[in-house]
Enzyme design. Sequence first.
Site, PDB file in Angstrom:
ATOM      1  N   LYS A 125       0.839  -1.203   0.000  1.00  0.00           N
ATOM      2  CA  LYS A 125       0.000   0.000   0.000  1.00  0.00           C
ATOM      3  C   LYS A 125       0.872   1.251   0.000  1.00  0.00           C
ATOM      4  CE  LYS A 125      -4.036   1.944   2.469  1.00  0.00           C
ATOM      5  NZ  LYS A 125      -4.964   1.737   3.606  1.00  0.00           N
ATOM      6  N   SER A 163      -9.945   1.954   1.993  1.00  0.00           N
ATOM      7  CA  SER A 163      -8.752   2.649   1.493  1.00  0.00           C
ATOM      8  C   SER A 163      -7.672   1.715   0.975  1.00  0.00           C
ATOM      9  CB  SER A 163      -8.179   3.559   2.582  1.00  0.00           C
ATOM     10  OG  SER A 163      -7.559   2.821   3.608  1.00  0.00           O
ATOM     11  N   SER A 195     -10.250  -1.113   6.706  1.00  0.00           N
ATOM     12  CA  SER A 195      -9.650  -1.153   5.372  1.00  0.00           C
ATOM     13  C   SER A 195      -8.736  -2.338   5.093  1.00  0.00           C
ATOM     14  CB  SER A 195      -8.888   0.152   5.104  1.00  0.00           C
ATOM     15  OG  SER A 195      -9.796   1.214   4.943  1.00  0.00           O
TER      16      SER A 195
END
Length: 528
Positions: A133, A211, A235
């Site tokens: 991420k 997210s 998330s």
Amino acid sequence: MSRAVNRRVFLAGSAAAAAGGMVAQAAPAQAAPAKSAPSPTGAAAPRVPDVDVRRAALDDPSEATLAEAAVLMRRGKLTSTALTEAYLDRIERYDSTYQAYAEVTGETALAAARKADRGHGGGVLRGIPLCVKDNYFTAGVPTRCNSSIFADFVPDEDATAVARLTAAGGILLGKGQMGPLATTRATKPNGTVTTVNAWTPNDPSVDPGGSSTGPACAVAARLASSSIGTQTGGSIVLPSNQQNLTGLKPTMGRVSIHGVIPLSSTRDHSGPLARDALDAAIMLQVMAGPDAADPRTLGLPELPDLIRAATPVVARGGKVRLRRATKVGVPADFLSGQKELRGALLDRLDAIEGLTLVDIAYPADWNLLTGTFNAARLVERTEPFRHWLRTDPAKFGVSLLSWLQGLMLSGDEWLTAQRAKNHLLREVLDGVLSRCDVVLQTGPVPFDILGLPEIGFPIGFDAGGVPVGAILGGQPYEEDRLLEVVAAYQAVTDWHTRRPANPASKARLRAAVARPRLSPEEAAKASA
């Protein structure tokens, strides 16, 4: 270590966090991660068990789970170069539709793969391509956090979690797209949706989950073997539920968040988004452990053998049983949504030897404790970013309202929320979890607020073909118990083995699909 000791350690850590004992990183100019040990001192090197490799994985390496790929490499049936090229080929073909990646590090990934094939380095993840991420620091690779604030930020060191994955042989394939500063689903700064749900690539309106949607989409769409995300309001488990993955949010402190751009200092968690329970266990086994740069990770109970926990126990005759007798709590409202799929889940669980379903009830003030007082997180997100709110609020783009809200919360409201959190913790530990070892949840927020572990896993598909998942929450530091239950369930079901079809061609997609755009109000409402 006993559950009573685990609770005492957890309560002490929670009290320290609530008192402001956590140090958050925000600005690229303020800090880069200090060098820390790639893995906990004295930790035994994990090993992938000899799993049966499915026909689909033999035919197409991008179909393989992390564990299957590791076994094939160990047997000389697959090279890291071939696996990395398979993923890069899919990224080239399809990521203009998926938009799962913010940055692809193809050349360096291939170089690392060739090095792994020559026998350099080692570790349980040797030669395995991963997606990270884009709020994790990555040395020499931009870390933009999908924000104009970090548009030009290139860290000079890795976040601790990333360093541990690469030290174990993992290969950085690229940075996963994310919600702006980890608040909503992935959008452009103006709110235009980017990353889609891998199961509905031609319909960007379908929710991809939160997210961490880029890392989730990368794994679900077969653009990476596994990935890591962050969770503050769901998330990790929600994208896993929405995209047919297994996502594990560990107990607060299990994994260092040093080198992760913060959203909430008391609620940010780092964890894997994987294809099944075993893959999630392998990833977390590598990532977890003490880190001097993150006080939350120090003095915790020893990490259990997660890989063993995620390896199903199959008795003679093929009957699956749990490693330990486990009580699974079922809330009174669990069947109020997706009744058929959740009912089938309960039937499957009830048939597993060693597992007992028990009815539980939430306290009368549950909605108040998990709703109204949830706003305390807004102060924590605003504090590290006050400089930009004062000097250039336009840098926050569509997510600005969710940051301004933190400025509106008074000190006494924040203190009241901390007392409410302590009350909620007692309600969960001494109430909800007093009758069971793990609990089926109807949403991730309570265990986010408290820092307790939870795992999201697939249980079927809705009428439109979109994946549906469940969330299982557990006792402090008992990630192994969660994995035992989910691994047993996955041993008697095949939802987790199903993969989405490839998207339509680029030309057809451009002609047929418009990307929706979130308004500032919608972004604030959906904010983690």
